[in-house]
Design a protein around this motif. Structure first.
Motif, short mmCIF file in Angstrom:
data_model
loop_
_atom_site.label_atom_id
_atom_site.label_comp_id
_atom_site.label_asym_id
_atom_site.label_seq_id
_atom_site.Cartn_x
_atom_site.Cartn_y
_atom_site.Cartn_z
N GLN A 271 32.95 40.49 70.39
CA GLN A 271 33.03 39.72 71.62
C GLN A 271 33.93 40.43 72.61
OE1 GLN A 271 34.42 35.75 70.79
NE2 GLN A 271 32.59 35.16 69.61
N TRP A 273 36.31 39.46 75.87
CA TRP A 273 36.93 38.44 76.70
C TRP A 273 37.54 39.17 77.90
CZ3 TRP A 273 39.87 34.29 73.36
CH2 TRP A 273 39.04 33.88 72.30
N ALA A 306 43.16 33.34 72.75
CA ALA A 306 43.03 34.52 71.89
C ALA A 306 44.17 34.58 70.88
CB ALA A 306 42.99 35.79 72.73
N GLN A 309 43.47 31.93 68.12
CA GLN A 309 42.44 32.34 67.17
C GLN A 309 42.91 33.50 66.31
OE1 GLN A 309 38.52 32.94 68.72
NE2 GLN A 309 38.47 31.01 69.87
N SER A 326 34.18 43.48 60.84
CA SER A 326 33.46 42.65 61.81
C SER A 326 32.28 41.94 61.16
CB SER A 326 32.97 43.52 62.97
OG SER A 326 34.06 44.11 63.64
N VAL A 333 37.20 41.11 68.49
CA VAL A 333 37.44 40.55 69.82
C VAL A 333 38.19 41.59 70.66
CG1 VAL A 333 38.54 38.73 71.18
CG2 VAL A 333 37.47 38.18 68.98
N VAL A 335 39.89 42.07 74.23
CA VAL A 335 40.41 41.39 75.42
C VAL A 335 40.62 42.44 76.50
CG1 VAL A 335 42.21 39.91 76.36
CG2 VAL A 335 41.50 39.65 73.97
N PHE A 372 41.66 41.99 66.59
CA PHE A 372 41.85 41.69 68.01
C PHE A 372 42.45 42.94 68.68
CE2 PHE A 372 41.23 37.47 66.54
CZ PHE A 372 40.89 36.68 67.64
#
Length: 471
Positions: A271, A273, A306, A309, A326, A333, A335, A372
């Motif tokens: 993902q 963000w 974020a 999570q 993953s 994720v 960011v 992350f």
């Protein structure tokens, strides 16, 4: 014994301000010794010639043998056959011909007529020649090799000097040998290699790279390195800080990274963000992002979500696994923070700045092992603007305003190693220097340019990327 009535003179002594000066005695060398030295040098040169230049020695020997046994027609036939064979080799296998013939001849030419010819004046003027007891000592050229884009000069250092002496003189060396830049590579004790590019391989812009079929988050293809090889950037397991003035190409780095990981985003194993205070750079492809924010309050909300999570995932991993893989349940994720200084320094609300800085610090200090990552971009790298620089292991320095900013981004000594990001031509957006974790040497790269049409095509081709998240 002095005579009676003779004038008395006292011995002359040096004054306190006048030191005693010793001179080196001059000893004449006998002519027979000089002649013997010349004969020894000539004999040593002839004996070692076949070992130092085997191809040249073999060519001369075969040519002489052909002339001795077959006279001039034999020599002409030999060279005609060699010319035809060389032409066939060049046409059938140009890569190997370039490696074994063209580049070797080029290396010989550059060694003799460029580096050895100008070696002494360049090193003396740049302050790299050492003196001891009225004798001058120069580093010695051991070998020159060439590839398609650069010369590599292997050098033996003078005892008592270090590679740092050359690293602080890369600008003088580059200009002295008429090269675009110079980089120092340390091979071992008293053994370095000076890398001189012959041309700027990054002068031409790069179009957007193809979207990979199976992306590798640990090695995303973003562009090209100076040596012509692909530029791979790792995102999974690290954080990346991109710094550069307006128009330096920060968007090229960000969008090339998003484009490279697009298939993983489409199958929900990753993902993106996005936080876009300017509402210009990332808004064009907002449908690709799971979460998008363009003002202070919403940006802080996305960052704190974020963090929540990330910490929830860390609690679930505690005592069970130490690294992240993953999956659709626990996606990677990324960011993306464009103009991160808006949140850390420029936002008028002090509470927003404090919350944003705490969230970014938490993500960059704890998020690597649980999947992350933060990709942040800013223009001004000063501590009062962004005091979290050291929490980003990997850094990219695009065109910068000041020389001091290079070391702020890439670490102390980066500019001495050739990372002159403050001298990048304004007509070369996307060109910069990368310094990854564990490597002290910065690498010059260029990111591919992702146009608005490319972003539109990405959104149209991957509609499943949009998860309907917070906008």
């Amino acid at each position: 014994m002095a005579k009676i009535g003779a004038p008395q003179t006292s011995p002359t002594l040096p004054t306190p301000a006048q030191g005693v000066r010793w001179t080196t005695p001059i000893v004449e060398t006998p002519g027979i010794v000089v002649l013997g030295s010349w004969i020894w040098r000539l004999t040593r040169f002839l004996v070692t010639l076949p070992f130092r230049f085997p191809v040249l020695a073999a060519t001369v020997a075969v040519s002489f043998a052909a002339w001795w046994w077959l006279d001039w027609p034999g020599l002409a036939g030999l060279w005609a056959t060699a010319a035809v064979a060389s032409l066939v080799w060049w046409r059938t296998s140009p890569d190997s011909y370039r490696t074994w013939v063209t580049l070797r001849l080029l290396a010989w030419w550059r060694h003799v007529f460029v580096y050895r010819r100008h070696w002494q004046p360049v090193l003396v003027i740049s302050g790299l020649a050492e003196s001891y007891q009225e004798r001058r000592y120069l580093p010695r050229i051991r070998r020159v090799t060439c590839d398609t884009w650069a010369d590599r000069v292997r050098v033996s250092l003078v005892a008592g000097t270090s590679p740092a002496d050359f690293e602080t003189r890369v600008a003088e060396l580059a200009h002295g040998f008429a090269a675009p830049s110079c980089r120092v590579i340390v091979n071992g004790p008293r053994d370095i290699t000076l890398e001189f590019p012959r041309r700027d391989t990054l002068a031409e812009p790069l179009d957007a790279l193809p979207v990979p079929v199976v992306p590798e988050l640990g090695a995303l293809h973003l562009g090209q390195r100076e040596d012509g090889s692909p530029w791979w950037l790792r995102l999974h397991g690290t954080h990346v800080l991109v710094a550069g003035v307006t128009g330096s190409g920060k968007g090229s780095v960000i969008w090339s990274a998003i484009r490279a990981m697009l298939p993983a985003v489409a199958d929900n194993t990753a993902q993106v963000w996005a936080v876009d205070p300017k509402r210009m750079e990332l808004a064009y492809g907002r449908d690709l992002f799971a979460h998008y924010a363009d003002d202070g309050e919403s940006a802080v909300a996305v960052l704190e979500l974020a963090v929540a999570q990330m910490q929830d995932r860390a609690r679930r991993y505690a005592g069970k696994q130490r690294s992240h893989t993953s999956t659709t349940e626990d996606p990677f994720v990324l960011v993306v923070l464009d103009e991160v200084a808006f949140l850390t320094a420029y936002h008028p609300d002090r509470d927003v700045r404090r919350r944003a800085e705490n969230a970014i610090a938490t993500l960059t200090s704890q998020g690597r092992s649980v999947g992350f990552a933060v990709l942040a971009a800013l223009q001004d790298p000063r501590k009062e603007v962004m005091n979290l620089r050291n929490l980003f292991p990997d850094k990219v320095a695009l065109r910068l305003d000041e020389a001091s900013q290079v070391d702020m981004i890439l670490g102390e000594g980066a500019r001495d190693r050739g990372a002159n990001a403050h001298l990048i031509d304004p007509t070369l957006p996307g060109v910069g220097y990368v310094r990854v974790e564990g490597s002290p040497a910065p690498v010059r790269v260029r990111a591919a340019y992702v146009s608005d049409d490319d972003i539109t095509a990405m959104v149209s081709a991957h509609p499943s990327c949009s998860t309907g998240g917070e906008r």
